[in-house]
Design a protein around this motif. Sequence first.
Motif, PDB file in Angstrom:
ATOM      1  N   ASP A 133      -0.981   8.262  -4.910  1.00  0.00           N
ATOM      2  CA  ASP A 133      -0.528   8.087  -3.524  1.00  0.00           C
ATOM      3  C   ASP A 133      -0.390   9.418  -2.789  1.00  0.00           C
ATOM      4  OD1 ASP A 133      -0.488   5.373  -3.795  1.00  0.00           O
ATOM      5  OD2 ASP A 133       1.689   5.153  -3.791  1.00  0.00           O
ATOM      6  N   GLY A 164       0.821  -1.202   0.000  1.00  0.00           N
ATOM      7  CA  GLY A 164       0.000   0.000   0.000  1.00  0.00           C
ATOM      8  C   GLY A 164       0.858   1.256   0.000  1.00  0.00           C
ATOM      9  N   VAL A 165       0.190   2.383   0.082  1.00  0.00           N
ATOM     10  CA  VAL A 165       0.869   3.680   0.019  1.00  0.00           C
ATOM     11  C   VAL A 165       1.913   3.831   1.125  1.00  0.00           C
ATOM     12  CG1 VAL A 165      -1.043   4.820   1.252  1.00  0.00           C
ATOM     13  CG2 VAL A 165       0.535   6.182  -0.056  1.00  0.00           C
TER      14      VAL A 165
END
Length: 229
Positions: free
Chosen positions: A32, A1-2
């Motif tokens: 992001d 994920g980010v």
Amino acid sequence: GVRERVAAVHGGAELPERLRLYDGWAARYEQDVAALEYRAPQLAAASLAFAFPAPPAGARLLDVACGTGLVARELHRRGFRCLDGVDGSAGMLERARSTGLYRQLRPCVLGREPLPAPAEHYDAVTVVGALGEGQVPSAAVPELLRVTKPGGFLCLTTRSNPSNLRYKAELEAALEGLERQGAWRKVLAQEVERWERATSEEESTQGTGYISGVVYVYRKCPVPPLEEG
């Protein structure tokens, strides 16, 4: 994920590996940073436009560590039209090229090599988001000054989160040292509380879920006599 992607590029990886991470991140980068509510590009562009005495359309500007062109977009909105960019990541440069906002884009890893520009060439130089632990070293600041015209502006940003505080202290010592030598003068230094969302609890400012940052604007000396004051 980010969070993992941000942690990876700010981590302790060696330079070639970090540039590879940025190349891989280029496609998702804007998505992001939007999720992180990253405000540095607009804050920096607004600060530079505020400091700029002349209409900016004809001003030559170098966007260092330009990434995908987020800063160029904000500068363009504020009337800056002659933009050049450099970045160490080919993937990021490809995205920046697709914006159509830059006259010229070149590869350059600041801190490892000189900027691909002659001395006293630019009316303004920006470094937004790249002055930080494990990224552009504070020792590279004089190289930014080299390519700036006397009377030109430099707009720099850094983060104030715990893991970047040692770097920030080093950077500020370098900035102040150059001011003492008469190389430039400070126009503004603005601390911003909600710079972007924190990617971990440890980095968050007093549990707010955000980290803070700072925008600096300096003007290279000597300032042309007609513009003193």
